[in-house]
Motif scaffolding. Structure first.
Motif, mmCIF file in Angstrom:
data_model
loop_
_atom_site.group_PDB
_atom_site.id
_atom_site.type_symbol
_atom_site.label_atom_id
_atom_site.label_comp_id
_atom_site.label_asym_id
_atom_site.label_seq_id
_atom_site.Cartn_x
_atom_site.Cartn_y
_atom_site.Cartn_z
ATOM 1 N N THR A 1 0.842 -1.183 0.000
ATOM 2 C CA THR A 1 0.000 0.000 0.000
ATOM 3 C C THR A 1 0.885 1.243 0.000
ATOM 4 O OG1 THR A 1 -0.118 -0.099 2.425
ATOM 5 C CG2 THR A 1 -1.899 -1.145 1.181
ATOM 6 N N ASP A 2 0.288 2.407 -0.232
ATOM 7 C CA ASP A 2 1.075 3.637 -0.345
ATOM 8 C C ASP A 2 1.864 3.934 0.917
ATOM 9 O OD1 ASP A 2 0.133 3.980 -2.882
ATOM 10 O OD2 ASP A 2 -1.505 5.329 -2.302
ATOM 11 N N ASP A 3 1.301 3.611 2.084
ATOM 12 C CA ASP A 3 2.021 3.881 3.324
ATOM 13 C C ASP A 3 2.994 2.764 3.689
ATOM 14 O OD1 ASP A 3 0.316 1.848 4.084
ATOM 15 O OD2 ASP A 3 -0.867 3.080 5.468
ATOM 16 N N GLY A 4 3.014 1.684 2.885
ATOM 17 C CA GLY A 4 3.961 0.602 3.110
ATOM 18 C C GLY A 4 3.628 -0.330 4.255
ATOM 19 N N ARG A 5 2.448 -0.182 4.864
ATOM 20 C CA ARG A 5 2.120 -0.981 6.045
ATOM 21 C C ARG A 5 1.532 -2.337 5.686
ATOM 22 N NH1 ARG A 5 -1.756 2.380 9.665
ATOM 23 N NH2 ARG A 5 -1.476 0.523 10.976
ATOM 24 N N PHE A 6 0.815 -2.427 4.552
ATOM 25 C CA PHE A 6 0.120 -3.667 4.223
ATOM 26 C C PHE A 6 0.415 -4.062 2.781
ATOM 27 C CE2 PHE A 6 -2.493 -1.409 7.369
ATOM 28 C CZ PHE A 6 -2.590 -2.369 8.363
ATOM 29 N N TRP A 7 0.084 -5.325 2.501
ATOM 30 C CA TRP A 7 0.083 -5.812 1.131
ATOM 31 C C TRP A 7 -1.344 -5.763 0.600
ATOM 32 C CZ3 TRP A 7 4.444 -7.140 -1.572
ATOM 33 C CH2 TRP A 7 5.618 -7.295 -0.842
ATOM 34 N N CYS A 8 -1.474 -5.537 -0.697
ATOM 35 C CA CYS A 8 -2.811 -5.427 -1.284
ATOM 36 C C CYS A 8 -2.783 -5.950 -2.716
ATOM 37 C CB CYS A 8 -3.310 -3.985 -1.257
ATOM 38 S SG CYS A 8 -2.431 -2.891 -2.386
ATOM 39 N N LEU A 9 -3.974 -6.173 -3.245
ATOM 40 C CA LEU A 9 -4.148 -6.502 -4.655
ATOM 41 C C LEU A 9 -4.636 -5.236 -5.356
ATOM 42 C CD1 LEU A 9 -5.943 -9.976 -4.406
ATOM 43 C CD2 LEU A 9 -3.501 -9.526 -4.706
ATOM 44 N N ASP A 10 -3.736 -4.572 -6.070
ATOM 45 C CA ASP A 10 -4.063 -3.337 -6.770
ATOM 46 C C ASP A 10 -4.451 -3.682 -8.201
ATOM 47 O OD1 ASP A 10 -4.368 -0.815 -7.700
ATOM 48 O OD2 ASP A 10 -2.258 -0.236 -7.530
#
Length: 647
Positions: free
Chosen positions: A66-75
């Motif tokens: 994610t943009d803040d680098g805290r989580f992984w996501c499916l973009d």
């Protein structure tokens, strides 16, 4: 072209909302206790009928931070961009909000997901996140071949300033504090009638630039009836455009924004003001601050914002239009402050609280072409309007001279009367063929037909201003719509009714009426009676079908979560729409449908078009239809319908 494909298997997970308890009334899983870990992204190029889809399942998309680098996501933004490239779409938009930027879905993965986990564990965690998106499992975006120009706030504001001058309206740029004392400003760009009060609601945009590039003519007009409901009504006397340089005026957006920001702070004390307005009127900007008036109550009501001062009246403002208080609003005062009065309130005035005895009709024809019609005439001359008949209830109707018939003016402007619509896309309260052909119904004995006409046409229009256009929407042909339906695995339901025999009868429907809808093949017959609202123009009906395409795709999703969703696709960028079996170009169904409707004047004819069959239905009573023909091609179906109905 290939048929829509369906994956063989799909992962099913326990519903995270109800934890798999089928006894709960969970709206996300419909009480099944399970959800499928799949959703489908589809981009449709409506210019070429090309369709491309992505099947989003565990392992199909590489997770990113994610943009803040805290989580992984499916973009899925890159996925949608790739689909747009595959179908040759330079511009992609949401069919329900075409003027908004698209929202490409993304889903946050569980905190335990890591790229170094075993494959089965990673996919199991991805399945949980994908299943959580099951509230909208098939997402469809529409695309066009051409790429719109890059957003430019100066160009956008200049165009709106020019349009405001032509329409004889104010263009208002507003900055308002989110709450008293807050440093956050909400922005809005809109059209207003001079003398309108400051609306209670704040703007919807977070920055001046966003407001400038996101507002077009339709959005600037939207909600004008609510903002300017109590504005004074005047005829308009626009300045002649002869000798005036053509084109929008230059706008220095940086200077304009700085001035508005400065007006949000009191000059002498430095205290924050509630906000500020910049008003484009008579070819220049007028600036004013906002101030709060009234006494606040415990609920926050009682305080209204007003302008510190008002600019001079515009040069185009003509004599006032007389009006009377609405008699029904007088007897039912609780409608006065009703937020939904245009929908469920007073039917006499449609929420304006006034009965106007005159009107200003403005027809926007594009390319700086605008025609203003002042009704009744400013000199008050009596006009011959002979009675030509009566309604079934006995009320007489009269035929007004050509200057009061919009069809006469639209034809002179080179516009098609079938495409008449309001500039803000809101429904017209008067039956459009009365407005087009100048039919005036006299509701009160002894009332002048012209006055009665003005009272009718101004219903629901603030300041007795009726803002219209007759620009046809840019949509694909019906043959292309048919190809799109087949590529998506849908049916196309087309209704047509021929009322041309009613020409000259004011209280009867006129011309050809069209309705178009996408529908799931298994449920297409449900829409055979009314495939969408019937429109006088086929293009408008097609635009309506495209706007609500998701209604059909949502109903196509299998109810059983263990059954996968089809993943439709077609040949990338075909040269022209083709038959579903690839045998050749799809025929234009309009001539056959028009000919069939002409054989049944005044009767709604509905045709359900699917890849494997064509069904023809005829109106049978007030709430029923009957199937009159089924065939494998439209030509055969029409021929069978003609034979059956004339046997």
């Amino acid at each position: 072209m290939t048929d829509p494909t369906t994956p063989h298997t799909v992962t099913v997970v326990t519903c995270p909302r109800c934890d798999g308890d089928p006894t709960t009334s969970c709206t996300r899983c419909d009480g099944a206790g399970k959800r499928r870990a799949q959703f489908v992204c589809t981009v449709v190029n409506i210019d070429t009928a090309a369709v491309a889809s992505a099947n989003v399942v565990p392992g199909a998309v590489t997770p990113t931070r994610t943009d803040d680098g805290r989580f992984w996501c499916l973009d899925l933004a890159p996925v949608v961009a790739d689909l747009a490239t595959r179908v040759g779409a330079g511009h992609v938009y949401d069919p329900e909000v075409p003027d908004e930027p698209i929202f490409a879905p993304w889903t946050q993965l569980p905190a335990g997901w890591q790229p170094d986990l075993p494959t089965d564990q990673r996919h199991a965690l991805e399945a949980v996140s994908i299943a959580a998106e099951g509230y909208e499992p098939w997402r469809v975006w529409l695309g066009r071949n051409t790429t719109p120009p890059a957003p430019d706030p100066a160009r956008s504001l200049a165009t709106l300033c020019d349009t405001a001058e032509l329409l004889c309206l104010d263009l208002v740029v507003e900055a308002r504090r989110a709450r008293p004392g807050s440093d956050t400003l909400h922005w809005d760009v809109r059209f207003e009638l001079p003398g309108s009060p400051v609306p209670a609601s704040t703007g919807r945009y977070d920055s001046f630039t966003e407001a400038a590039i996101r507002v077009d003519i339709t959005r600037a007009c939207r909600e004008l009836v609510d903002r300017s409901r109590h504005a004074p009504a005047h005829h308009v006397t626009p300045r002649p455009v002869n000798g005036v340089p053509l084109g929008p005026p230059p706008v220095d957006v940086d200077q304009l924004e700085r001035r508005i920001h400065a007006d949000c702070v009191a000059l002498l004390t430095g205290d924050p003001t509630p906000g500020a307005h910049a008003i484009w009127r008579d070819g220049r900007w007028w600036h004013t601050t906002l101030r709060a008036t009234g006494t606040p109550s415990g609920t926050g009501r009682g305080v209204r914002l007003t302008r510190t001062w008002q600019p001079p009246p515009p040069s185009w403002q003509g004599p006032p239009i007389p009006h009377q208080p609405c008699p029904d609003c007088t007897h039912l005062p609780h409608w006065t402050d009703c937020d939904c009065e245009r929908i469920g309130g007073c039917r006499t005035c449609a929420g304006s609280h006034r009965i106007y005895q005159g009107a200003v009709v403005t027809i926007h024809a594009g390319r700086r072409r605008v025609r203003h019609l002042n009704w009744p005439p400013l000199d008050g001359t009596a006009t011959a309007a002979p009675q030509i008949g009566a309604h079934p209830n006995g009320k007489p109707f009269h035929h007004l001279p050509p200057e009061y018939r919009l069809a006469h003016h639209l034809t002179a402007l080179g516009l098609d009367p079938d495409h008449l619509a309001t500039l803000d896309d809101t429904p017209m309260y008067l039956n459009e063929h009365e407005l087009l052909h100048g039919y005036a119904t006299v509701h009160r004995p002894g009332c002048d037909p012209l006055t009665a006409y003005a009272e009718n046409v101004t219903k629901g229009h603030p300041g007795a201003r009726i803002l219209l256009h007759a620009t046809p929407p840019t949509v694909p042909s019906l043959a292309t719509m048919l190809t799109l339906a087949y590529a998506l695995g849908l049916a196309l339901v087309v209704g047509v009714a021929d009322y041309r025999h009613n020409a000259g009868i004011p209280h009867q429907a006129q011309g050809l009426r069209w309705g178009v809808r996408f529908a799931p093949p298994h449920a297409a017959a449900e829409q055979r009676w009314n495939p969408g609202a019937y429109h006088p123009g086929l293009r408008t009906a097609i635009a309506d079908a495209l706007e609500y395409v998701r209604n059909a795709t949502d109903r196509t999703v299998p109810a059983d979560p263990s059954t996968p969703i089809p993943v439709p696709h077609s040949a990338d960028r075909p040269d022209q729409p083709h038959q579903p079996d690839g045998s050749g170009p799809a025929p234009d169904p309009v001539p056959a449908l028009t000919a069939l409707a002409a054989r049944h004047p005044g009767v709604a004819v509905t045709v359900v078009l699917t890849p494997h069959r064509y069904e023809v239905y005829l109106e049978d009573g007030p709430h029923h239809t009957k199937l009159v023909a089924t065939a494998s091609t439209l030509t055969q179906a029409v021929a069978a319908a003609v034979t059956t109905t004339h046997a």
